[in-house]
Design a protein around this motif. Structure first.
Motif, PDB file in Angstrom:
ATOM      1  N   VAL A  34       0.854  -1.193   0.000  1.00 25.02           N
ATOM      2  CA  VAL A  34       0.000   0.000   0.000  1.00 25.02           C
ATOM      3  C   VAL A  34       0.891   1.245   0.000  1.00 25.02           C
ATOM      4  O   VAL A  34       1.865   1.336   0.744  1.00 25.02           O
ATOM      5  CB  VAL A  34      -0.938   0.002   1.238  1.00 25.02           C
ATOM      6  N   THR A  35       0.527   2.195  -0.844  1.00 21.42           N
ATOM      7  CA  THR A  35       1.324   3.405  -1.010  1.00 21.42           C
ATOM      8  C   THR A  35       1.283   4.298   0.240  1.00 21.42           C
ATOM      9  O   THR A  35       0.337   4.237   1.024  1.00 21.42           O
ATOM     10  CB  THR A  35       0.831   4.180  -2.264  1.00 21.42           C
ATOM     11  N   GLN A  87      -5.723   2.900  -4.624  1.00 20.20           N
ATOM     12  CA  GLN A  87      -4.318   2.931  -5.065  1.00 20.20           C
ATOM     13  C   GLN A  87      -4.218   2.927  -6.588  1.00 20.20           C
ATOM     14  O   GLN A  87      -3.427   3.670  -7.167  1.00 20.20           O
ATOM     15  CB  GLN A  87      -3.552   1.736  -4.479  1.00 20.20           C
TER      16      GLN A  87
END
Length: 453
Positions: A34-35, A87
């Motif tokens: 996950v960013t 995302q």
């Protein structure tokens, strides 16, 4: 390809995934791929670590696979599809990007809240399209082309057929949450209509607490080489949930309910009833006994339903009397006790009802009232969850002492419902649920004032 999931973001192959082997402390949203901006949003929401379903499904989804997610209720399913969708939206900004189908209006609003909270820093726009709201207002919202549409199937089909200029031809993601219930509520026809008008080249996530034959059929129809992510292999309730039953004569059911609510006073309760009328009646009866009860059922208009939910969430009401409208997916963190006033006809609904408490690692209680007419249904529930539940201990003498007061409250509740029905008959469009105004603390006060006149 290995079927176990480690903490790296490498995705597992298409196989049934169960308990993850990675040590709890090593798995973070970041390690799942996950960013940073979304990891920060998770922190703000208080999501310290990914849940089991999130650990298993997020890497798979980020790799670009279709996903079937099977997980017990209260397991963090919304995050497991919202994070991958947001995302990929960051990488390819586009309007009308994702459609989320849900079975109930309340769940739609809740999913929208989570999408908006997670996407607050990146300016995500959501639209909730459900029945009970004005079509024209919704058309104007759709005309602004939101990124995410969260909808119930019936109302979405209304807009696809009647709202000029609205289509889903650009859609990149389809999510079906509580897919088993969408199909059980006879939305099959609507779902088929929606599938016909959205692009075949899309990603699809199918989330459900239970895998039924209808869900399997839907999976074959609309998913391509999906990865099945399963964190519980049988129907089960969470370990921290204390479950019990109370065997009672049907004619004293109300009295036993009042006794239990008094015994456990200070907690917040959801009391499940099987019909809208019974939900209304029980709420009025409890209110006449001075309890802060509020109804939630399908015959209330949407504004009142949301109002009831918000009053309960904000703790200004401690007892929510509800039909199965509230049994799926609603995340109300502070529910301490679930009471099954009417036993559910479908055993699986029991799992969803009691899943409203003991969420996110907290403990909770579930008490089921079983009358002489419910024995067979109750035995089916015990069979499904694979355990015999203990008896909830009551003092019969103490219970019976309340009979007179409860009978009087029942009588007032009945009069109040009759009055509301007459009012509704006289003025079309008036809800029979106008009883949650601040002055409607009890029907007795109204009667007294009439007598004085």
């Amino acid at each position: 390809m290995s079927s176990s999931s480690e903490s790296e973001s490498e995705a597992p192959g298409p196989s049934i995934l169960e308990e993850d082997d990675a040590p709890e402390e090593t798995v973070t949203f970041k390690s799942l791929g996950v960013t940073d901006v979304l990891c920060e949003a998770c922190e703000i929401l208080g999501w310290k670590a990914p849940s089991k379903i999130q650990k298993e499904s997020i890497p798979v989804a980020l790799q670009g696979s279709d996903v079937i997610g099977l997980a017990e209720t209260g397991s963090g399913k919304t995050g497991s599809f919202a994070l991958p969708v947001l995302q990929t939206l960051l990488d390819n900004p586009q309007r009308m990007y994702c459609l989320v189908l849900t079975p109930t209006r309340e769940l739609a609003f809740q999913i929208s809240e989570q999408f908006e909270a997670l996407g607050a820093s990146i300016g995500v726009k959501c639209a909730v399209i459900v029945g009970g709201m004005d079509m024209m207002t919704q058309s104007m919202v759709l005309a602004k082309k939101p990124h995410i549409i969260i909808a119930t199937p019936g109302r979405l089909v209304d807009h696809l057929e009647n709202t000029k200029g609205f289509n889903l031809r650009a859609l990149k993601y389809l999510v079906m949450d509580e897919a088993d219930r969408i199909l059980n509520m006879d939305f099959e026809q609507e779902v088929n209509k929606i599938l016909k008008v959205i692009p075949k080249e899309r990603k699809t996530y199918l989330y459900s607490a239970t895998m039924t034959s209808k869900v399997a059929k839907l999976q074959r129809a609309c998913l391509k080489n999906p990865v099945k992510v399963e964190v519980s292999t049988k129907y089960q309730t969470v370990d921290k949930l204390q479950q019990s039953y109370c065997f009672i004569p049907a004619k004293f059911k109300d009295v036993y309910l009042v006794y239990i609510l008094n015994e456990l006073a200070g907690n917040s309760f959801i009391v499940f009833c099987s019909t809208c009328a019974n939900t209304q009646r029980v709420a009025l009866m409890l209110r006449n006994l001075g309890m802060t009860a509020i109804p939630l059922h399908g015959q209330m208009n949407q504004t009142k339903r949301l109002g009831a939910l918000n009053k309960f969430k904000s703790k200004s009401r401690s007892i929510l009397i509800a039909t199965d409208v509230a049994s799926r997916g609603l995340d109300i963190p502070h529910v301490n006790v679930v009471v099954n006033f009417d036993i559910p006809t479908h055993s699986k609904d029991y799992i969803h009802r009691v899943g409203r408490t003991a969420r996110a690692g907290k403990s909770g209680k579930a008490i089921t009232l079983v009358t002489q007419y419910d024995v067979e249904l109750y035995q089916r529930i015990e069979q499904l969850i694979g355990k015999k539940l203990p008896l909830y201990k009551t003092e019969q003498e103490e219970v019976m002492m309340m009979t007179e007061r409860v009978t009087e409250a029942q009588r007032y509740a009945k009069m109040e419902m009759n009055e509301a029905a007459k009012k509704k008959g006289k003025r079309k469009g008036v809800d029979a649920d106008d009883d949650d105004t601040e002055e409607a603390v009890g029907f007795r006060k109204k009667l007294k004032s009439k007598k004085k006149k």
